[in-house]
Write a protein that holds these residues in place. Sequence first.
Motif, PDB file in Angstrom:
ATOM      1  N   TYR A 217       0.817  -1.217   0.000  1.00  0.00           N
ATOM      2  CA  TYR A 217       0.000   0.000   0.000  1.00  0.00           C
ATOM      3  C   TYR A 217       0.855   1.273   0.000  1.00  0.00           C
ATOM      4  O   TYR A 217       0.315   2.365   0.147  1.00  0.00           O
ATOM      5  N   ARG A 218       2.159   1.141  -0.168  1.00  0.00           N
ATOM      6  CA  ARG A 218       3.039   2.298  -0.008  1.00  0.00           C
ATOM      7  C   ARG A 218       3.000   3.242  -1.206  1.00  0.00           C
ATOM      8  O   ARG A 218       3.308   4.432  -1.077  1.00  0.00           O
ATOM      9  N   ARG A 219       2.632   2.753  -2.374  1.00  0.00           N
ATOM     10  CA  ARG A 219       2.600   3.594  -3.575  1.00  0.00           C
ATOM     11  C   ARG A 219       1.167   3.727  -4.082  1.00  0.00           C
ATOM     12  O   ARG A 219       0.677   2.852  -4.803  1.00  0.00           O
ATOM     13  N   PRO A 220       0.489   4.797  -3.716  1.00  0.00           N
ATOM     14  CA  PRO A 220      -0.915   4.959  -4.148  1.00  0.00           C
ATOM     15  C   PRO A 220      -1.016   5.034  -5.665  1.00  0.00           C
ATOM     16  O   PRO A 220      -0.291   5.812  -6.305  1.00  0.00           O
ATOM     17  N   PRO A 221      -1.893   4.240  -6.274  1.00  0.00           N
ATOM     18  CA  PRO A 221      -2.047   4.295  -7.731  1.00  0.00           C
ATOM     19  C   PRO A 221      -2.875   5.495  -8.152  1.00  0.00           C
ATOM     20  O   PRO A 221      -3.562   6.129  -7.345  1.00  0.00           O
ATOM     21  N   LEU A 222      -2.805   5.808  -9.433  1.00  0.00           N
ATOM     22  CA  LEU A 222      -3.634   6.873  -9.992  1.00  0.00           C
ATOM     23  C   LEU A 222      -5.103   6.459  -9.961  1.00  0.00           C
ATOM     24  O   LEU A 222      -5.419   5.264  -9.968  1.00  0.00           O
ATOM     25  N   PRO A 223      -6.024   7.417  -9.937  1.00  0.00           N
ATOM     26  CA  PRO A 223      -7.449   7.065  -9.956  1.00  0.00           C
ATOM     27  C   PRO A 223      -7.845   6.458 -11.297  1.00  0.00           C
ATOM     28  O   PRO A 223      -7.174   6.702 -12.318  1.00  0.00           O
ATOM     29  N   PRO A 224      -8.917   5.686 -11.323  1.00  0.00           N
ATOM     30  CA  PRO A 224      -9.399   5.147 -12.599  1.00  0.00           C
ATOM     31  C   PRO A 224      -9.868   6.274 -13.520  1.00  0.00           C
ATOM     32  O   PRO A 224     -10.175   7.379 -13.054  1.00  0.00           O
ATOM     33  N   ALA A 225      -9.934   5.987 -14.789  1.00  0.00           N
ATOM     34  CA  ALA A 225     -10.423   6.979 -15.753  1.00  0.00           C
ATOM     35  C   ALA A 225     -11.834   7.411 -15.371  1.00  0.00           C
ATOM     36  O   ALA A 225     -12.694   6.583 -15.064  1.00  0.00           O
ATOM     37  N   GLY A 226     -12.064   8.713 -15.376  1.00  0.00           N
ATOM     38  CA  GLY A 226     -13.388   9.233 -15.091  1.00  0.00           C
ATOM     39  C   GLY A 226     -13.756   9.270 -13.619  1.00  0.00           C
ATOM     40  O   GLY A 226     -14.914   9.529 -13.278  1.00  0.00           O
ATOM     41  N   PHE A 227     -12.787   9.025 -12.744  1.00  0.00           N
ATOM     42  CA  PHE A 227     -13.078   9.003 -11.307  1.00  0.00           C
ATOM     43  C   PHE A 227     -13.578  10.368 -10.853  1.00  0.00           C
ATOM     44  O   PHE A 227     -13.010  11.408 -11.198  1.00  0.00           O
ATOM     45  N   LEU A 294     -12.899  -6.280  -9.228  1.00  0.00           N
ATOM     46  CA  LEU A 294     -11.746  -5.617  -9.814  1.00  0.00           C
ATOM     47  C   LEU A 294     -10.482  -6.416  -9.527  1.00  0.00           C
ATOM     48  O   LEU A 294     -10.409  -7.135  -8.529  1.00  0.00           O
ATOM     49  N   GLU A 295      -9.495  -6.266 -10.376  1.00  0.00           N
ATOM     50  CA  GLU A 295      -8.187  -6.878 -10.127  1.00  0.00           C
ATOM     51  C   GLU A 295      -7.607  -6.356  -8.820  1.00  0.00           C
ATOM     52  O   GLU A 295      -7.013  -7.091  -8.037  1.00  0.00           O
ATOM     53  N   THR A 296      -7.787  -5.043  -8.589  1.00  0.00           N
ATOM     54  CA  THR A 296      -7.396  -4.416  -7.330  1.00  0.00           C
ATOM     55  C   THR A 296      -8.334  -3.252  -7.054  1.00  0.00           C
ATOM     56  O   THR A 296      -8.720  -2.521  -7.982  1.00  0.00           O
ATOM     57  N   VAL A 297      -8.667  -3.054  -5.781  1.00  0.00           N
ATOM     58  CA  VAL A 297      -9.557  -1.947  -5.404  1.00  0.00           C
ATOM     59  C   VAL A 297      -8.770  -0.666  -5.150  1.00  0.00           C
ATOM     60  O   VAL A 297      -9.365   0.407  -4.965  1.00  0.00           O
ATOM     61  N   LEU A 298      -7.446  -0.743  -5.117  1.00  0.00           N
ATOM     62  CA  LEU A 298      -6.637   0.382  -4.646  1.00  0.00           C
ATOM     63  C   LEU A 298      -6.806   1.668  -5.462  1.00  0.00           C
ATOM     64  O   LEU A 298      -6.788   2.760  -4.870  1.00  0.00           O
ATOM     65  N   PRO A 299      -6.980   1.637  -6.792  1.00  0.00           N
ATOM     66  CA  PRO A 299      -7.202   2.907  -7.496  1.00  0.00           C
ATOM     67  C   PRO A 299      -8.437   3.661  -6.993  1.00  0.00           C
ATOM     68  O   PRO A 299      -8.455   4.892  -7.008  1.00  0.00           O
ATOM     69  N   TYR A 300      -9.444   2.932  -6.549  1.00  0.00           N
ATOM     70  CA  TYR A 300     -10.640   3.566  -5.991  1.00  0.00           C
ATOM     71  C   TYR A 300     -10.425   3.961  -4.537  1.00  0.00           C
ATOM     72  O   TYR A 300     -10.696   5.097  -4.138  1.00  0.00           O
TER      73      TYR A 300
END
Length: 406
Positions: A217-227, A294-300
């Motif tokens: 969880y150390r590197r927050p991903p970018l938000p999904p398209a249209g978030f 989702l493959e991962t919930v982290l972008p949300y």
Amino acid sequence: MKVLFTTPILEHPAAGGPQLRIENSIKALSRASELDIIYRTSEPAETVEATGNFFRQYASEYHTLFNAAPEDFLSRCISLIEKISNRLFNTRIVKHAKYILDHVDRREIDVLWFGYGNISYPLIKYIKAQRPNLKVVCDTDSVWSRFVLRELPYVKGTRKLAVWRAGRKKELEERAWVELCDVTTAVSEVDAEYYRNIAKDPSRVQVFSNVIDIDSYRRPPLPPAGFQRPSIYLAGSFGHYHSPMDTAARWMLEEVFPHVLKTHPNVHFYIVGRNSELGFGHLTGPNVTVTGRLETVLPYLCNTDVALVPLKFESGTRFKILEAGACKVPLVSTTLGAEGIPVVDGEHILIADEPENFAMAIVKLLDDKELAANLAVNCHDLVNKNFSVESLAVEAKQILEYLNRD
């Protein structure tokens, strides 16, 4: 010590809390012991290949025990015969027990550790009858009878009777396995106290916490398209009308979210997770998005303003709180949703149980960015200190030392 970890459910990436518990339990046990893994599954080989590739890195030996899914008419007929035979003679249990015990003998295993112990009691019982001196751990992710019986206030009629009977059956199993197994694990002191109260020897109940791998969880991903923001976020495993997550989502949509929209008409509500689209996909619109699995919930999760844990009935401890804490996302939870995690209302999260109060807590975090940031940092520090794989490895060592005391 040599530990054989066996489970009927294994998944990577983990689709929900129970699967995440299994993954992080394996990571912790691999640090505390020489670990072997046997995955008992009915999934076809191609669907479990990626899972095996991931978990092999944590095991001295990794094996998959398949219950082949029928592919043609003859295979389906054979499968039906096997199901009937299994009901009458426990043939699958006998097959699994032989496979496991052959491995125990060949590898000179010291401890047999059952992941998903809540649903493995028949196999545990059979193996213990064959090998009464084999050290066995029943690993639980909740008090299953509580998980079932806490639904009673929310159902009526024949379902109420069915829930009561299912819960009572689980209570009897729990009383049986705490005596049969050398250790029963609990995810928190709350759950441990339940098991200790029904055990003749309370020392055989040990805490083996739900934790997360902080590094993930150390590197927050970018938000999904249209978030869209501002936003609130609810994640979990959905699937049927009466499930805890479906009940929680309906409560949010029908009784809480309308209050939030009165003051924040542009807020967006993300409902994320396996089968969420089945019950709520038709509600997707200007203020609601339902993603499904989702493959991962982290972008949300990492990009939302407020994470929610609006559970009315459940048991165990919530990965939703641990993951939001790791991502420094402020939280609103019901009292039950935070059970077993030492969070303090107003210090780590906000807690509310009535619809209007829950909505007010959400609005407070949307409006007061300083409060939201302070709660998020405090919760992050709590999770980082107490709910990491490293801390779980310490608990694993303590359990193995207890088993090795003879």
